[in-house]
Design an enzyme around this catalytic site. Structure first.
Site, PDB file in Angstrom:
ATOM      1  CE1 TYR A   2      -3.971   2.205   0.628  1.00  0.00           C
ATOM      2  CE2 TYR A   2      -2.348   3.480   1.870  1.00  0.00           C
ATOM      3  CZ  TYR A   2      -3.586   3.387   1.250  1.00  0.00           C
ATOM      4  OH  TYR A   2      -4.424   4.465   1.240  1.00  0.00           O
ATOM      5  CD  GLU A  48     -27.868   2.956  14.157  1.00  0.00           C
ATOM      6  OE1 GLU A  48     -27.220   3.929  13.778  1.00  0.00           O
ATOM      7  OE2 GLU A  48     -28.616   2.316  13.397  1.00  0.00           O
ATOM      8  CG  ASP A  52     -19.147   9.616  24.566  1.00  0.00           C
ATOM      9  OD1 ASP A  52     -19.720  10.641  24.173  1.00  0.00           O
ATOM     10  OD2 ASP A  52     -18.794   9.433  25.749  1.00  0.00           O
ATOM     11  CE  LYS A  73     -30.709   6.085  14.107  1.00  0.00           C
ATOM     12  NZ  LYS A  73     -29.577   6.101  13.185  1.00  0.00           N
ATOM     13  CE  LYS A 107     -26.474   9.687  26.670  1.00  0.00           C
ATOM     14  NZ  LYS A 107     -26.535  11.126  26.650  1.00  0.00           N
ATOM     15  CB  CYS A 116       3.476   2.719  58.245  1.00  0.00           C
ATOM     16  SG  CYS A 116       2.213   1.496  57.922  1.00  0.00           S
ATOM     17  CB  CYS A 159       3.546  -3.351  58.853  1.00  0.00           C
ATOM     18  SG  CYS A 159       2.199  -2.404  58.152  1.00  0.00           S
TER      19      CYS A 159
HETATM   20  N1  5U1 Z   1     -25.913   5.402  16.010  1.00  0.00           N
HETATM   21  C1  5U1 Z   1     -26.541   6.590  15.909  1.00  0.00           C
HETATM   22  N2  5U1 Z   1     -26.173   7.673  16.557  1.00  0.00           N
HETATM   23  N3  5U1 Z   1     -27.019   8.640  16.186  1.00  0.00           N
HETATM   24  C2  5U1 Z   1     -27.087   9.932  16.545  1.00  0.00           C
HETATM   25  N4  5U1 Z   1     -27.592   6.829  15.135  1.00  0.00           N
HETATM   26  C3  5U1 Z   1     -27.921   8.102  15.296  1.00  0.00           C
HETATM   27  N5  5U1 Z   1     -28.892   8.845  14.732  1.00  0.00           N
HETATM   28  C4  5U1 Z   1     -28.969  10.134  15.077  1.00  0.00           C
HETATM   29  C5  5U1 Z   1     -28.059  10.710  15.992  1.00  0.00           C
HETATM   30  C6  5U1 Z   1     -28.162  12.131  16.349  1.00  0.00           C
HETATM   31  O1  5U1 Z   1     -29.901  10.888  14.550  1.00  0.00           O
HETATM   32  C7  5U1 Z   1     -30.799  10.262  13.615  1.00  0.00           C
HETATM   33  C8  5U1 Z   1     -32.012   9.823  14.337  1.00  0.00           C
HETATM   34  C9  5U1 Z   1     -31.074  11.208  12.510  1.00  0.00           C
END
Ligand code: 5U1
Length: 681
Positions: free
Chosen positions: A46, A126, A130, A303, A327, A421, A445
């Site tokens: 690569y 999903e 962070d 979702k 959360k 100590c 000790c």
């Molecule tokens: N994995 C994931 N994180 N996240 C953050 N999906 C996801 N979808 C988001 C956000 C703000 O917004 C959609 C519902 C549009």
């Protein structure tokens, strides 16, 4: 893909043709490597293709395009980031913390869709990464713009920075993508890269990153994209914003499949589930996986999968009704550092422990956290009274990640290592260059009692037959023995009452204790458990000084004249005997009748074996090779590791191998264990 070799100097046409091939190959291999984790070619290959393209672009600058794989290395610094108007707002998500919130969410969705009781909703679930949300804009398959979320309407143009992230395709692959495709996702810093970056930064004395999320966000906000390029970043894409031909699929899950086909990186942990139970089961599953992932997540995103149902549900304010973030308990929280206390471990190491105002973090209430050692306290600049960040990730022991210096109160106090100590009041020793401070009262000790007694009774020390680790632990737990001298004051009734002991075995133990009273000075010195004083050093000390009183009285300077004793070991020995509590233990042992034959002190050249060199091999019956080595050294001999013509004798035990053959070849005398025992006696 064919791997062609580079041409030295090409015409513009030929260079353009070759550059196009290289683009394709490099995009393909970067996708295999960074998005699929499944490289087809070695890294070196690569690199070679990459260098070839760089060379062509240097020779023909007109061939340098925005989507060239060479453009990931960063560019000259910007003055500031331009603003970017999102054509479709970047949404935020409503948060939920309790299972009941999720059941209510599912109920709202079913009601909104007017589904009958019997019909469950199809969801896609999903991890919620962070990191930092970004939008990637592809025009005709080429990445033309990357932006931060900002306030959801307007973000910052971070295109040059995002282009340096290896898993962001600069050009879409496959076919069928719309002329304009805007993809949203999360840029994050993998934990392995974060740790490696911080280790390297700490080693260079540079500033470390506070946590992976700050690492990702800070790296993307660099005006100099060459800095971003040096940071370990990755992306997972999770939705589509603008798409010029309308929705790219009829469901979220199908749209993720299309994005993956176009080379965009999708988190493999996403899953289709049904109903509230499906959501909560996944939450459980991911909560368990969380500590094993190579990235930080702070929850799960649920979702509604079908786009027609999403449209039907619509939005409230800036968040969709069809999605929610469940959360996890926060892994980092702020609290107040009330005090720092020092715990003494079984080896005498003093560990600073933070006493905290109780705080709920990582799913538990934390009121104590380790500060590891004084170097860490200094590095993290921790003062008593500070506001601190407490971190508890997974099942890991809670720790104070750092102090919030900006919030330090005027009366905050620095943390000081105690001079004595906290358990036994012996003085505390800290060797320069070592992070750990230790209590010097090994024998007295309470925190170290069990380990000190096990060592005292062990085979190479006083060799008390039948006094194993379990028995020592019982004796200490039952309060029968506090210091080694107490062993010799035990009575039959006490010993016989211990678990798995009876009159006969108890008597045997008392007999063994009686027998162990007659020992040797080297064994006695070794038994005291002075730091870094092994058998050989104990033998050298005995031999050098001849009697216990002289060893105890020796100062550090004198101790350094003993063979193999350097300044650190000399300090350990002198500090051990300077501690009045240790002197008391030695006196008590002598008062119990511990004795050894006097050592005839001779000048080095007068030792019986001075000037001689021996090699020891094979298994000896009555002692270990290291004991034998110490014994020969105490008699003035040198002990070498290999046989040569200069060797005066090979002490050979059972199963002696190549050293014996070599000694025989060279005519070196072969000595047996009986010879060794005769020298010692
Ligand atoms: N994995 C994931 N994180 N996240 C953050 N999906 C996801 N979808 C988001 C956000 C703000 O917004 C959609 C519902 C549009």
């Amino acid at each position: 893909m064919s791997l062609e070799s580079p041409a030295a100097e090409l015409s513009l046409d030929a260079a353009a043709e070759r550059a196009a091939i290289l683009h394709k190959q490099l995009h393909h291999h970067a996708w295999r490597y960074y998005s699929l984790d499944d490289p087809e070619i070695p890294d070196a290959e690569y690199d070679r293709l990459f260098a070839e393209l760089q060379q062509i672009e240097a020779q023909h600058p007109s061939l340098l395009s925005e989507d060239s794989p060479t453009q990931r290395v960063g560019a000259a610094p910007l003055e500031a980031f331009d603003q970017v108007q999102h054509s479709i707002p970047m949404l935020s998500l409503n948060n939920a913390f309790a299972d009941a919130d999720i059941e209510a969410f599912d109920k709202r969705v079913r009601e909104g869709l007017e589904l009958p009781e019997t019909e469950s909703v199809a969801y896609f679930v999903e991890p919620k990464l962070d990191g930092l949300a970004v939008s990637l804009r592809y025009e005709n398959g080429v990445l033309v713009q990357a932006a931060t979320r900002g306030d959801g309407q307007t973000g910052e143009n971070i295109t040059t920075n995002v282009k340096t992230i290896p898993s962001v395709p600069l050009r879409l692959q496959g076919s069928g993508w719309p002329a304009v495709l805007e993809v949203r996702g999360e840029v994050y810093m993998p934990l392995e890269g974060f740790d490696a970056f911080n280790k390297a930064a700490a080693a260079k004395g540079e500033k470390t990153l506070v946590n992976p999320r700050n690492g990702a966000a800070g790296s993307l906000r660099q005006l100099d994209s060459r800095i971003t390029a040096s940071r370990p970043l990755a992306i997972y894409c999770y939705s589509v914003g603008e798409a010029s031909d309308g929705p790219i699929a009829s469901s979220h899950s199908a749209s993720l499949e299309r994005l993956a086909d176009w080379g965009l990186r999708i988190c493999p942990l996403g899953k289709a589930v049904t109903g509230a139970n499906g959501l909560l089961d996944y939450y459980q599953f991911l909560g368990n996986e969380r500590s094993r992932l190579d990235y930080d997540i702070d929850g799960v995103v649920y979702k509604v999968d079908r786009f027609d149902q999403q449209r039907e549900l619509g939005f409230v304010a800036r968040a969709p009704r069809w999605a929610i973030a469940h959360k996890f308990p926060a892994q980092e929280e702020l609290t107040e550092l009330l005090d720092v206390e020092f715990q003494v471990g079984r080896t005498g190491a003093l560990t600073p422990v933070a006493r905290l105002k109780p705080v709920f973090v990582g799913g538990v209430t934390v009121s104590n956290a380790t500060l590891h050692n004084m170097d860490e306290v200094v590095r993290k600049d921790i003062h008593i009274g500070d506001t601190v960040i407490v971190r508890r990730a997974g099942d890991v022991i809670p720790e104070v990640a750092r102090s919030v210096v900006e919030r330090r109160p005027a009366d905050a106090k620095p943390v000081e290592l105690p001079s004595h100590c906290p358990v036994c009041e012996s003085h505390v020793e800290r060797v320069e260059g070592e992070a750990v401070a230790r209590c010097t009262g090994g024998l007295v000790c309470a925190a170290q009692r069990k380990e000190a007694l096990k060592h005292f009774a062990s085979r190479k020390a006083l060799d008390i037959d039948g006094l194993g680790d379990k028995l020592v632990e019982q004796m200490v737990d039952d309060g029968l023995v506090k210091s080694p001298a107490d062993l010799f004051a035990l009575e039959l009734a006490q010993v016989a009452s211990l678990e798995r002991m009876a009159e006969k075995s108890g008597q045997n133990l008392l007999n063994a204790l009686q027998a162990a009273k007659t020992t040797t000075l080297p064994r006695f010195l070794f038994a005291l458990g002075i730091r870094e004083v092994g058998e050989a050093t104990a033998a050298a000390l005995a031999n050098h000084y001849g009697d216990l009183g002289s060893v105890m009285a020796a100062d550090q300077e004198s101790l350094q004249t003993v063979p193999d004793v350097g300044p650190v070991v000399a300090k350990h020995i002198a500090e051990f005997f300077a501690e009045p509590r240790n002197q008391t233990v030695v006196d008590a042992l002598l008062a119990q009748g511990i004795n050894w034959p006097a050592i005839e002190k001779r000048a080095p050249e007068e030792q019986p074996l001075s000037g001689k060199t021996y090699v020891i091999t094979g298994t000896l019956e009555s002692m270990s090779r290291s004991d034998a080595k110490a014994a020969l050294q105490a008699l003035g001999a040198k002990v070498a590791g290999s046989v040569s013509k200069k060797t005066d004798g090979l002490v050979a035990g059972e199963a002696a191998g190549s050293k014996l053959t070599k000694a025989e070849e060279l005519g070196v005398p072969v000595l047996d264990e009986a010879w060794l025992m005769a020298q010692i006696s």
